[in-house]
Design a protein around this motif. Structure first.
Motif, PDB file in Angstrom:
ATOM      1  N   LEU A 185       0.829  -1.206   0.000  1.00 57.61           N
ATOM      2  CA  LEU A 185       0.000   0.000   0.000  1.00 57.61           C
ATOM      3  C   LEU A 185       0.866   1.260   0.000  1.00 57.61           C
ATOM      4  N   LEU A 190      -0.524  -2.200  -4.882  1.00 59.80           N
ATOM      5  CA  LEU A 190      -1.908  -2.654  -5.008  1.00 59.80           C
ATOM      6  C   LEU A 190      -2.742  -1.667  -5.814  1.00 59.80           C
ATOM      7  N   GLN A 191      -2.512  -0.363  -5.587  1.00 58.94           N
ATOM      8  CA  GLN A 191      -3.255   0.647  -6.334  1.00 58.94           C
ATOM      9  C   GLN A 191      -2.973   0.526  -7.832  1.00 58.94           C
ATOM     10  N   TYR A 192      -1.718   0.239  -8.177  1.00 57.10           N
ATOM     11  CA  TYR A 192      -1.320   0.131  -9.588  1.00 57.10           C
ATOM     12  C   TYR A 192      -2.060  -1.028 -10.261  1.00 57.10           C
ATOM     13  N   TYR A 193      -2.043  -2.190  -9.621  1.00 54.74           N
ATOM     14  CA  TYR A 193      -2.692  -3.357 -10.219  1.00 54.74           C
ATOM     15  C   TYR A 193      -4.214  -3.228 -10.187  1.00 54.74           C
ATOM     16  N   TYR A 194      -4.737  -2.519  -9.181  1.00 52.90           N
ATOM     17  CA  TYR A 194      -6.187  -2.288  -9.144  1.00 52.90           C
ATOM     18  C   TYR A 194      -6.622  -1.426 -10.326  1.00 52.90           C
ATOM     19  N   LEU A 195      -5.877  -0.353 -10.582  1.00 56.21           N
ATOM     20  CA  LEU A 195      -6.202   0.510 -11.725  1.00 56.21           C
ATOM     21  C   LEU A 195      -6.043  -0.239 -13.043  1.00 56.21           C
ATOM     22  N   LEU A 197      -6.478  -3.455 -13.485  1.00 55.27           N
ATOM     23  CA  LEU A 197      -7.629  -4.352 -13.589  1.00 55.27           C
ATOM     24  C   LEU A 197      -8.875  -3.594 -14.008  1.00 55.27           C
ATOM     25  N   VAL A 198      -9.076  -2.399 -13.431  1.00 52.30           N
ATOM     26  CA  VAL A 198     -10.237  -1.578 -13.791  1.00 52.30           C
ATOM     27  C   VAL A 198     -10.179  -1.205 -15.275  1.00 52.30           C
TER      28      VAL A 198
END
Length: 216
Positions: A185, A190-195, A197-198
């Motif tokens: 975090l 995690l933010q990078y892979y979340y974006l 995925l989105v």
């Protein structure tokens, strides 16, 4: 001046209830503050070697636990008692015995600010979990069918995973993930892979919508 500035920032960032809880937590964890500061450096990966050291230590620890489990074959009650015994020993030895062997650094204003931020993060995490619990209860009251399907799906998936993967290996992976989570975090992994995925989901949705429009 720095103290008054920090107080003003806290008034803007936290509620009065949170400020009281943060202050109380700082007092409760006072004897642990040096250890908490050093642990925070490791968990946030201040040096690139820290995640490797963290995973290595957890791996060695779980290897020892696995050998003890297969050698002694303890019951559930024995295992729980042994775990609580270790926690009680750490609670006594770390703050009372460790300072006699390791010279603690002189407490600075920068360390105090970091300690304050750590306690604030813990309080915010607690508040977030409470919000999640309340949201879950609201879902149960307002949309019982969705609640039922969600709970049954999650529990069935967990039961399948627990049956397919050895419980000690599953515990090891879970502990490693939780230990690495603050660092991921902090560095935005995690933010990078979340974006990412989105974005991929958005591309898929756009393709499906275009395909439907062509058919129409």
């Amino acid at each position: 001046v720095n103290t008054s500035k920090m107080a003003a920032e806290d008034q803007n960032r936290y509620t009065d209830k949170q400020l009281v809880e943060i202050s109380q937590l700082e007092k409760d964890l006072h004897i642990w503050r040096d250890i908490i500061i050093h642990a925070d450096k490791v968990l946030r990966w201040e040096k690139p070697i820290y995640p490797i050291i963290l995973c290595s230590c957890l791996t060695v620890l779980f290897c020892i636990v696995m050998l003890l489990v297969y050698w002694l074959e303890p019951s559930v009650l024995t295992g729980v008692s042994a775990l609580l015994l270790v926690l009680c020993l750490l609670d006594y030895l770390v703050p009372n015995v460790l300072p006699k062997f390791i010279k603690m650094s002189e407490w600075t204003e920068e360390q105090q600010q970091r300690y304050h931020d750590i306690c604030a993060s813990l309080i915010q995490t607690k508040d977030f979990l409470i919000v999640c619990k309340n949201t879950f209860l609201t879902l149960k009251e307002e949309k019982p069918k969705l609640y039922f399907l969600s709970v049954m799906s999650v529990l069935a998936t967990l039961a399948w995973v627990g049956n397919a993967v050895h419980n000690l290996l599953l515990t090891y992976l879970l502990v490693c993930f939780v230990s690495l989570l603050p660092g991921m975090l902090h560095h935005g992994i995690l933010q990078y892979y979340y974006l990412m995925l989105v974005r991929q989901l958005k591309v898929v949705v756009d393709k499906v919508q275009k395909a439907r429009q062509k058919k129409d």
